[in-house]
Motif scaffolding. Structure first.
Motif, PDB file in Angstrom:
ATOM      1  N   SER A   1       0.808  -1.225   0.000  1.00  0.00           N
ATOM      2  CA  SER A   1       0.000   0.000   0.000  1.00  0.00           C
ATOM      3  C   SER A   1       0.837   1.270   0.000  1.00  0.00           C
ATOM      4  O   SER A   1       0.343   2.351  -0.316  1.00  0.00           O
ATOM      5  N   THR A   2       2.113   1.166   0.351  1.00  0.00           N
ATOM      6  CA  THR A   2       2.981   2.347   0.393  1.00  0.00           C
ATOM      7  C   THR A   2       3.290   2.838  -1.016  1.00  0.00           C
ATOM      8  O   THR A   2       3.420   2.048  -1.953  1.00  0.00           O
ATOM      9  N   ASN A   3       3.409   4.149  -1.157  1.00  0.00           N
ATOM     10  CA  ASN A   3       3.790   4.737  -2.437  1.00  0.00           C
ATOM     11  C   ASN A   3       5.169   5.385  -2.313  1.00  0.00           C
ATOM     12  O   ASN A   3       5.343   6.379  -1.618  1.00  0.00           O
ATOM     13  N   SER A   4       6.130   4.758  -2.964  1.00  0.00           N
ATOM     14  CA  SER A   4       7.492   5.290  -3.004  1.00  0.00           C
ATOM     15  C   SER A   4       8.207   4.615  -4.164  1.00  0.00           C
ATOM     16  O   SER A   4       7.685   3.680  -4.781  1.00  0.00           O
TER      17      SER A   4
ATOM     18  N   ARG B   1       6.521  -3.701  -6.076  1.00  0.00           N
ATOM     19  CA  ARG B   1       5.219  -4.003  -6.677  1.00  0.00           C
ATOM     20  C   ARG B   1       5.406  -4.694  -8.031  1.00  0.00           C
ATOM     21  O   ARG B   1       4.672  -5.618  -8.384  1.00  0.00           O
TER      22      ARG B   1
ATOM     23  N   ALA C   1       8.817   1.034  -3.210  1.00  0.00           N
ATOM     24  CA  ALA C   1       7.551   0.295  -3.200  1.00  0.00           C
ATOM     25  C   ALA C   1       7.117  -0.068  -4.616  1.00  0.00           C
ATOM     26  O   ALA C   1       6.596  -1.160  -4.860  1.00  0.00           O
ATOM     27  N   GLU C   2       7.343   0.827  -5.559  1.00  0.00           N
ATOM     28  CA  GLU C   2       6.964   0.560  -6.942  1.00  0.00           C
ATOM     29  C   GLU C   2       7.824  -0.557  -7.535  1.00  0.00           C
ATOM     30  O   GLU C   2       7.330  -1.407  -8.288  1.00  0.00           O
TER      31      GLU C   2
END
Length: 259
Positions: free
Chosen positions: A36-39, A46, A42-43
């Protein structure tokens, strides 16, 4: 990767690059990792979600507990084999830096072919393997060995190892086998094991590690095409190897190596 908590339906964990921690929730029912983290990190994670899931599922097999740390290796752009891929020709090209894994409906031409099979006989507690090499010029070579102890998976691996050792100077090779264990190992897992010091995600030594360590360098600088052949499916050359491997495992005469 740090395992934070283990519940009936989900596992909470955290993945770190040493600077940033990314929380991950693995949902067992859907076999899916939620990030759920956006960085930037994190991408990246993902995009590597399938590999993350594979690591967690592998760790679960090792009696995963909260607080456990898992050593992870991820390879950008790496795709795992799908069930449908085993009906195709699976190619791994290591002639240049990096990994190039593709599948095709058609086989390569003018290529050296290895047919390999392994067997274990309960009645003799012996094992054996057999291989058949077919060169583009029509020449052929048969090889086989017998062992005290061992098992079928190990024999399948040793049969391919023996074949590749005999073709060390050859750049393009086709490996025919009925062992998905060998194909998955050489196409997928060996690259992760190598970077993880030949340990699994949950810190145990890879099974048959010393043989994987011998076979992995034999694939460097080569284009290898794998073809999975269903056992007893009427492939004359593969059936020959199967019969010969069985005889090696059952035969009470000849030279045997303890393994």
């Amino acid at each position: 990767m740090q395992i934070l908590s283990i519940e009936e339906l989900e596992i909470e964990c955290s993945l770190s690059d040493g600077k940033e921690n990314i929380p991950i929730t693995y949902l067992l029912a859907s076999d899916h990792a939620v990030i759920s983290t956006n960085s930037f990190l994190a991408e990246i994670i993902r995009n590597l979600q399938l590999q993350v899931v594979k690591v967690i599922k592998s760790a679960i097999k090792g009696n995963l507990v909260a607080g456990q740390t898992i050593n992870c290796v991820f390879i950008e752009g790496f795709n795992f084999l799908k069930e449908s891929d085993y009906q195709k020709y699976i190619r791994i090209d290591r002639r240049k830096e990096g990994l190039d894994i593709t599948t095709s409906e058609t086989k390569m031409k003018d290529i050296h072919k290895i047919y390999a099979d392994g067997s274990y006989a309960d009645e003799t507690k012996q094992s054996g393997y057999s291989g058949f090499i077919e060169n583009p010029d029509g020449t052929q070579q048969i090889f086989h060995r017998s062992f005290i102890n061992g098992n079928s998976n190990l024999m399948e691996l040793l049969a391919v190892l023996d074949g590749l050792q005999r073709l060390q100077s050859v750049e393009k090779i086709q490996v025919n086998t009925d062992s998905r264990f060998v194909i998955r190992g050489l196409v997928q897992w060996v690259h992760f094991w190598k970077f993880n010091n030949w340990q699994t995600a949950y810190g145990r030594e890879v099974k048959f590690a010393k043989y994987w360590q011998q076979i992995e360098p034999l694939c460097e600088g080569k284009l290898i095409e794998f073809k999975w052949i269903k056992g007893h499916s009427g492939n004359e050359k593969q059936d020959f190897c199967h019969q010969m491997a069985g005889e090696c495992a059952r035969n009470s005469d000849g030279d045997f190596t303890t393994i």
